[in-house]
Scaffold this motif. Sequence first.
Motif, short mmCIF file in Angstrom:
data_model
loop_
_atom_site.label_atom_id
_atom_site.label_comp_id
_atom_site.label_asym_id
_atom_site.label_seq_id
_atom_site.Cartn_x
_atom_site.Cartn_y
_atom_site.Cartn_z
N ALA A 212 72.09 -40.63 120.11
CA ALA A 212 72.94 -40.32 120.41
C ALA A 212 73.41 -40.00 118.76
N LYS A 213 72.83 -40.44 118.01
CA LYS A 213 73.09 -40.81 116.11
C LYS A 213 72.08 -39.91 115.46
N VAL A 214 71.63 -39.96 116.32
CA VAL A 214 69.97 -39.31 115.11
C VAL A 214 70.70 -37.65 115.09
N LYS A 215 70.82 -36.92 114.33
CA LYS A 215 71.26 -35.49 114.43
C LYS A 215 69.81 -34.82 114.61
N ASN A 216 68.50 -35.01 114.42
CA ASN A 216 67.66 -34.36 114.57
C ASN A 216 67.06 -34.48 116.47
N ALA A 217 67.16 -35.49 117.30
CA ALA A 217 67.22 -35.88 118.47
C ALA A 217 68.33 -35.63 119.12
N VAL A 218 69.77 -34.70 118.56
CA VAL A 218 70.81 -34.67 119.22
C VAL A 218 70.63 -33.13 119.07
N GLU A 219 69.75 -32.54 118.22
CA GLU A 219 69.76 -31.17 118.27
C GLU A 219 68.31 -30.63 119.19
N PHE A 220 67.20 -31.00 119.51
CA PHE A 220 66.57 -31.57 119.76
C PHE A 220 66.39 -31.67 121.96
N ILE A 221 67.77 -32.66 122.67
CA ILE A 221 68.23 -32.34 123.05
C ILE A 221 69.15 -30.95 124.11
N SER A 222 69.97 -30.87 122.63
CA SER A 222 70.61 -29.64 122.93
C SER A 222 69.54 -28.94 123.43
N ASN A 223 68.59 -28.31 122.79
CA ASN A 223 68.38 -27.29 122.60
C ASN A 223 67.02 -27.26 123.82
N TYR A 224 66.90 -28.66 124.60
CA TYR A 224 65.72 -28.46 125.73
C TYR A 224 66.80 -27.96 126.55
N GLU A 225 67.99 -28.45 126.88
CA GLU A 225 68.98 -28.59 127.53
C GLU A 225 69.12 -26.81 128.09
N GLU A 226 69.81 -26.27 126.81
CA GLU A 226 69.95 -24.83 127.07
C GLU A 226 67.97 -24.07 127.48
N VAL A 227 67.23 -24.30 127.12
CA VAL A 227 66.02 -23.77 127.60
C VAL A 227 65.78 -24.23 129.47
N ILE A 228 65.94 -25.29 129.75
CA ILE A 228 65.56 -25.01 131.23
C ILE A 228 66.68 -24.71 131.65
N ALA A 229 68.13 -25.29 131.68
CA ALA A 229 69.15 -23.62 131.93
C ALA A 229 69.02 -22.48 132.17
N VAL A 240 70.65 -26.85 137.89
CA VAL A 240 68.89 -27.50 137.43
C VAL A 240 69.03 -29.02 137.65
N VAL A 241 68.05 -29.32 137.80
CA VAL A 241 67.88 -31.33 137.59
C VAL A 241 66.52 -31.78 137.34
N CYS A 242 66.85 -32.10 136.37
CA CYS A 242 65.30 -33.08 136.19
C CYS A 242 65.67 -33.98 135.12
N GLY A 243 64.78 -34.71 134.51
CA GLY A 243 64.36 -35.79 133.39
C GLY A 243 63.57 -35.40 132.55
N HIS A 244 62.76 -36.45 131.97
CA HIS A 244 61.68 -36.65 131.17
C HIS A 244 62.72 -36.72 130.22
N ILE A 245 63.63 -36.48 129.01
CA ILE A 245 64.49 -36.74 127.69
C ILE A 245 65.34 -38.03 128.13
N HIS A 246 65.07 -38.52 129.15
CA HIS A 246 65.90 -40.30 129.02
C HIS A 246 67.39 -40.39 128.89
N THR A 247 68.17 -38.84 128.44
CA THR A 247 69.71 -38.62 129.02
C THR A 247 69.94 -38.03 129.99
N ALA A 248 70.78 -38.73 130.24
CA ALA A 248 71.72 -38.24 131.40
C ALA A 248 72.68 -38.08 131.39
#
Length: 305
Positions: A212-229, A240-248
């Motif tokens: 939650a604190k590391v900028k690159n991780a936050v950016e990766f999670i956001s991009n992942y969510e947008e691509v899969i949506a 869509v319901v998924c897992g993989h990135i360990h971020t509920a």
Amino acid sequence: MDAITTLGLERPTGDHQTAFNTIADLADFANSRPTIPEQPIGERRNYRTIWISDIHLGTRGCNAGMLIDFLDHVDSERMYLVGDIIDGWRLKKKFYWPVAHNDVVWRLLKRARRGTEVIYIPGNHDEVMRQFTGLDFGGVAIRRKAIHETADGRRLLVLHGDEFDAITLAHRWLAHVGDVAYTLLMTLNRWMNAYRRAFNLPYWSLSKHAKAKVKNAVEFISNYEEVIAQAAGSRGVDGVVCGHIHTAEFRDINGIAYYNDGDWVEGCTALVEHFDGRMELLHWADEIAAREKARPSVKIAHLAA
């Protein structure tokens, strides 16, 4: 074919041999007794559907005890196991399988035998199970993906999600390097929580806080969510319901409902559907903490009466 052959592992010896042979015979295993008995809960919380993923059985980071507590407190008509249930990557490097991991498998198989429809969608860490897509094992249906229709008529695409992770797809070696770094972080997480338990403090995830604190991780999670949506929207579904990135997570992305059920290594979360179609994320560490906090007041109320 037994579980050892399926995972492509060398067959262990001694106590591990006995444990894994028990898992291999699914029918006998489901009829056996768990090492950790089911808790005698008065009335379990009942849901229409439950989604859990990223359990990572076979690793020290797996919070098997917390998952067992969850499975003993809830029930559902349908359950989706959304990938990375067993960590084949880690088991190939070093065998680790405590009895609590047996008890998780026992509970999942027992649930299927009791009438719950269980759908298992393998992820990248248990990808070897993808070769059995379309088959059923011990009442558990193995599928590559699924379409779930909610009680209020919405159609949700259910898949693990590694298909949309550029690192996993294009740089598999880098994904394995990241897995090693993640394992080290989870070791720190275990030590820290052992210290917290010694002082009666609730579970807290170091790795979840770091992401939650590391900028690159936050950016990766956001991009992942947008691509899969976006991919779900192109398939004509409502979400869509998924897992993989360990971020509920649970949010709307350009009209598509994005749900991530989290994991049982860091956050210890599950996604549930109520009988009216309403969706909810359960944070089980918080539930246990609230239950423990309420116990003294129950005792005091009893004494006062």
